[in-house]
Design a protein around this motif. Structure first.
Motif, PDB file in Angstrom:
ATOM      1  N   GLY A   3      13.292  22.962  90.482  1.00 14.27           N
ATOM      2  CA  GLY A   3      12.840  22.768  89.110  1.00 14.27           C
ATOM      3  C   GLY A   3      12.369  21.353  88.812  1.00 14.27           C
ATOM      4  O   GLY A   3      12.116  21.008  87.677  1.00 14.27           O
ATOM      5  N   GLU A   4      12.262  20.538  89.859  1.00 15.96           N
ATOM      6  CA  GLU A   4      11.814  19.163  89.625  1.00 15.96           C
ATOM      7  C   GLU A   4      10.302  19.078  89.777  1.00 15.96           C
ATOM      8  O   GLU A   4       9.770  18.442  90.693  1.00 15.96           O
ATOM      9  CB  GLU A   4      12.514  18.211  90.585  1.00 15.96           C
TER      10      GLU A   4
ATOM     11  N   CYS B 261       9.952  21.838  93.791  1.00 20.68           N
ATOM     12  CA  CYS B 261       9.590  22.886  92.832  1.00 20.68           C
ATOM     13  C   CYS B 261      10.715  23.896  92.682  1.00 20.68           C
ATOM     14  O   CYS B 261      11.040  24.310  91.583  1.00 20.68           O
ATOM     15  CB  CYS B 261       8.316  23.602  93.282  1.00 20.68           C
TER      16      CYS B 261
ATOM     17  N   GLU C 129       6.867  30.167  87.874  1.00 19.56           N
ATOM     18  CA  GLU C 129       8.296  30.321  87.651  1.00 19.56           C
ATOM     19  C   GLU C 129       8.731  29.739  86.315  1.00 19.56           C
ATOM     20  O   GLU C 129       9.717  30.157  85.733  1.00 19.56           O
ATOM     21  CB  GLU C 129       9.091  29.676  88.800  1.00 19.56           C
ATOM     22  N   ASN C 130       7.967  28.731  85.842  1.00 20.34           N
ATOM     23  CA  ASN C 130       8.312  28.140  84.558  1.00 20.34           C
ATOM     24  C   ASN C 130       7.600  28.849  83.409  1.00 20.34           C
ATOM     25  O   ASN C 130       7.586  28.342  82.287  1.00 20.34           O
ATOM     26  CB  ASN C 130       7.982  26.649  84.565  1.00 20.34           C
TER      27      ASN C 130
ATOM     28  N   SER D  88       5.530  27.103  91.095  1.00 15.31           N
ATOM     29  CA  SER D  88       6.431  26.516  90.123  1.00 15.31           C
ATOM     30  C   SER D  88       5.883  26.669  88.706  1.00 15.31           C
ATOM     31  O   SER D  88       6.642  26.859  87.757  1.00 15.31           O
ATOM     32  CB  SER D  88       6.726  25.085  90.524  1.00 15.31           C
TER      33      SER D  88
END
Length: 830
Positions: A459-460, A456, A492-493, A489
């Motif tokens: 960014g995956e 996470c 964060e996205n 995550s």
DNA sequence: CTAGGGTTAG
């Protein structure tokens, strides 16, 4: 219930496999007649295998009959009812054989016994006090029946076996086994039925149940029931209660309980005292732990190796390694030899202090005593290296372990995985993860949490979700930690609504009281400017009686700072103390940054002073904020001096620190110094970030020489150094402003070449600027590229081009544009 | 009784 054959398990046995083809499943074969020829069975029973088996057993004896051809030919056709009859018959005639027959059917022929047979055999075993076997039979049964089966099993036992001999023992063992299998509700059900029947449960059963319920308040119900029932408590009973109270964080109650039981004559046991000592140690109260240790001596109880190890461990985590070593010699004097655990604890003690050389001395002593380092020893060492950021050394130790023939445990793998993830080497972590699985090790929920989190952070998210699903499919229940990683995550996205839906589902489950999950969600809201929702969640926390942490307040403070409500942010700082919590460096740094952004250096420095007064050490982030403040005031020399001071104080400036100060020098048109700082970064082995290059390129574009900017970006581009689209867009912008349409075009191509997603905004930025300079043909060119890439123009872009064509007198294109706008339904009314 | 995992600031 029909019995089920398990064909594949007996096909594995070659002798049975051979016979299988020649087996007849209908009538007894000729060989039966031969077997029984001395006294042929009654003619009417020829078709009844039960009768034939029973008479066969009688005639030939057990062993001979069961290994004979007749039995083998008929055994596969027996159903549960027939087996029930045989076993029940044998129970009366010769109980031992009932058990042997039962075992044979299950072990040799994989026969699935009925509840009735199992209970019959259970009673036989109970009658002979073969308790291990009794337990085994019931364990097998409960494994298959699963949780929730107590009501129907009790009914069976109640109506089928009511007045059987040793019936109460079977009931008791049933409750015991349910409890051992952690099917607590079933165990409680059986106990309740037993109470109705006035049957007494044994102290072992009660203890086991007490043990399983020790985390909960129900523990007391069980304990009171033990007292009421009048059975004699065992030593373990009190220890379990004390352990339970400790686990429920009711340490005071545990101590009072210890004192109460002292009076009842049993006295405190070593185990109870060890438990309490351990608890105090874990809370960091090594002093209190020591006083209980002395109390143990006062009672005339001799501390065992556990007592010593627990205390030594407590002293180690409190940082008192000297005292820990003293107790180690003390234990030798009292005739308790330090064991591998003692040495491991001491190794960990040195590791915690960062004194790896001390750790090695302990290991040397251990070797001198003829004790070999075990998996735990190695794991502690790996942990030590990894926490110093030295993953390589950790991996070397792994090699060493393998060469010594030590298999790494799930835990030691997890330590390595965790540190690989922390330094961003998630791919390497995954390789190790697969290796771990190849070794037949089952990753647990911690291992999954580490990897999910690592993925996470990189960014995956998709891979993380796959792993999450894999974990669930292995029926490893997701923990609040692994779910927290997913939640983080999503936040964060920027997928806040999705995060909230997920968060709500987590709260519905077992983690409704995990403050960290709330903290993540609150922070998500605060970060994305939704302070209202963040505060709403905070309200929910207080309503639910969940204790917030400093992190909760830090995020709220961040939210208030972001919405420029510094007064409220500052007020929250006091609220932290009202909750009995301490503000951290993060709290102060957040506030300082807000004051800095606000240009209020006075308040910023006031915060710094307060921080200092409260004994809270500034971090490298705090210093970065101060440097930013100094830069804002154009105090560049002071900023540089602070950068040097940081190192002196053992705080390493990171990329952001340098980015801040480099940006400052760029603005002051001191490009030379900016690049000098870039070199300094390299020398301190700090890899510049994409932001560093953006700052430098921007500096060159705006305050320096555009040609140098070209050179820098091209060189970075060619070296395949990681950049963001900003690096390209800002240089394109600069060229457009200067009217260098060709250069702009070239960098635009480079940006596309790198695979950056080019949006309509990028095109309009270029087209706007070119139009301003009446570079219509060039603007058209970009417009055409845009169309060719399948991006439809919007109203704004058409307006801009249309107006520019008219104003700059390029009428030929006006018509083309007109046609376009009509076709796209974007015709303007001008 | 000894070894592993999460959230916040620039």
């Amino acid at each position: 219930m029909l019995h089920k054959w398990k064909p594949f398990s007996f096909l594995e046995k070659p002798h049975i496999c051979c016979r299988l083809s020649s087996l007849t499943f209908s009538k007894p074969s000729v060989s039966v007649a031969r077997l029984l020829e001395e006294e042929p069975p009654l003619s009417r029973s020829h078709n009844d295998p039960v009768f034939e088996i029973l008479s066969g057993l009688k005639k030939l004896g057990f062993r001979r009959f069961l290994s004979g051809d007749y039995f083998r030919s008929v055994v596969f056709s027996l159903d549960q009812l027939q087996v029930n009859k045989i076993i029940n018959f044998l129970r009366v005639e010769s109980p031992d054989f009932a058990v042997v027959f039962f075992d044979l059917m299950r072990n040799e022929y994989r026969f699935q016994h009925s509840r009735f047979s199992r209970f019959v055999v259970a009673h036989v075993l109970a009658g002979q006090r073969r308790l291990e076997e009794l337990r085994f039979v019931l364990e097998q049964m409960l494994k298959e029946e699963g949780s929730g089966s107590a009501p129907s099993l009790c009914e069976h036992l109640l109506y089928g076996f009511r007045d059987w001999d040793k019936n109460s023992l079977v009931w008791d063992m049933l409750a015991f086994v349910y409890s051992r299998f952690e099917m607590v509700h079933d165990a409680l059900y059986v106990l309740a039925k037993m109470k109705d029947l006035k049957l007494h449960a044994s102290i072992l059963t009660y203890n086991s149940l007490l043990y399983n319920l020790r985390h909960t308040g129900i523990m007391w119900d069980v304990y009171n029931e033990i007292k009421v029932s009048g059975i004699t408590q065992s030593k373990q009973t009190n220890s379990i209660v004390i352990d339970g109270l400790c686990r429920q964080s009711k340490l005071q109650d545990a101590v009072s309980f210890l004192r109460e039981t002292e009076a009842t004559g049993l006295g405190p046991s070593i185990v109870s005292l060890n438990t309490i000592i351990s608890r105090y140690c874990k809370l960091g109260f090594a002093g209190v732990a020591k006083s209980f240790f002395c109390m143990m001596l006062k009672y005339g109880l001799l501390p065992d190796s556990y007592s010593y190890n627990i205390l030594i461990h407590g002293l180690c985590i409190a940082g008192s390694i000297e005292e820990a070593l003293e107790f180690t010699s003390d234990m030798k004097k009292h005739g308790v030899e330090p064991d591998i655990v003692t040495y491991n604890i001491l190794t960990k003690g040195f590791r915690l202090l960062g004194q790896m050389d001390g750790a090695w001395i302990v290991i040397q002593r251990m070797l001198d005593r003829g004790l070999n380092p075990d998996v735990v020893t190695f794991t502690i060492l790996i942990c030590g290296h990894c926490q110093n950021g030295n993953v390589k050394e950790g991996l070397k130790l792994r090699e060493e372990m393998l060469s010594r023939g030590l298999q790494l445990s799930v835990l030691s793998y997890s330590v390595l995985l965790s540190s690989l993830c922390k330094v961003g080497q998630v791919q390497e972590a995954l390789v190790l993860f697969y290796e771990m699985e190849e070794q037949g090790l089952e990753p647990d929920h911690v291992t999954y949490s580490i990897l999910i989190h690592g993925l996470c952070k990189q960014g995956e998210v998709q891979s993380a979700l796959l792993l999450y699903k894999e974990m669930c499919s292995k029926s490893i229940p997701p923990s609040s930690l692994s779910s927290g990683a997913i939640l983080l995550s999503l936040c964060e996205n920027g997928m806040i609504p999705e995060a909230r839906v997920y968060f709500d589902s987590l709260i519905m489950n077992d983690w409704a009281h995990d403050i960290v999950l709330y903290n993540i969600m609150i922070d998500g809201y605060a970060r994305h400017g939704n302070l209202e929702e963040a505060l709403e969640l905070y309200k929910i926390i207080t309503e639910k009686g969940i204790t917030p942490t400093t992190v909760t307040f830090n995020s709220l403070i961040y939210g208030f700072c972001k919405s420029r409500n510094l007064a409220e942010a500052r007020r929250l700082l006091e609220t932290i103390r009202l909750h009995g919590l301490e503000p951290t460096a993060v709290t102060y740094t957040t506030l300082m940054n807000a004051y800095c952004e606000d240009g209020n250096m006075r308040c910023m420095l006031e915060m710094l002073r307060e921080m200092h007064a409260k004994g809270i050490r500034p971090t490298h982030v705090t210093y970065t904020v101060i440097i930013k403040g100094l830069c804002k005031q154009q105090k560049l020399q002071e900023a540089i001096r602070l950068l040097e001071d940081m190192r002196y104080m053992g705080l390493n400036p990171d990329q952001v620190t340098y980015n801040t100060i480099i940006q400052c020098f760029c603005k002051a048109r001191n490009i030379k110094m900016a690049f000098k700082l870039l070199i300094e970064m390299w020398m301190n082995s700090l890899e510049p970030t994409p932001a560093t290059y953006n700052i430098l390129i921007n500096g060159l574009c705006v305050h320096g020489n555009l040609k140098d900017a070209n050179k820098l970006l091209i060189s970075l581009h060619e070296q395949n150094i990681k950049l963001t689209r900003v690096a390209y867009t800002q240089i394109i912008k600069a060229h457009c402003v200067k009217g260098n349409a060709y250069s702009a075009f070239m960098f635009f191509c480079l940006m596309m070449e790198k695979g950056f997603e080019i949006s309509i905004k990028d095109y309009s930025a270029v087209i706007n600027r070119l139009c301003k300079r009446c570079l219509i043909t060039e603007a058209q060119h970009f417009f055409c590229i845009m169309l060719s890439r399948g991006i439809s123009p919007d109203q704004e872009i058409c307006d801009v081009l249309f107006n520019a064509c008219q104003q700059c007198g390029d009428l030929s294109f006006v018509y083309e544009m007109l046609a376009w706008t009509i076709k796209s339904g974007l015709l303007t009314q001008k």
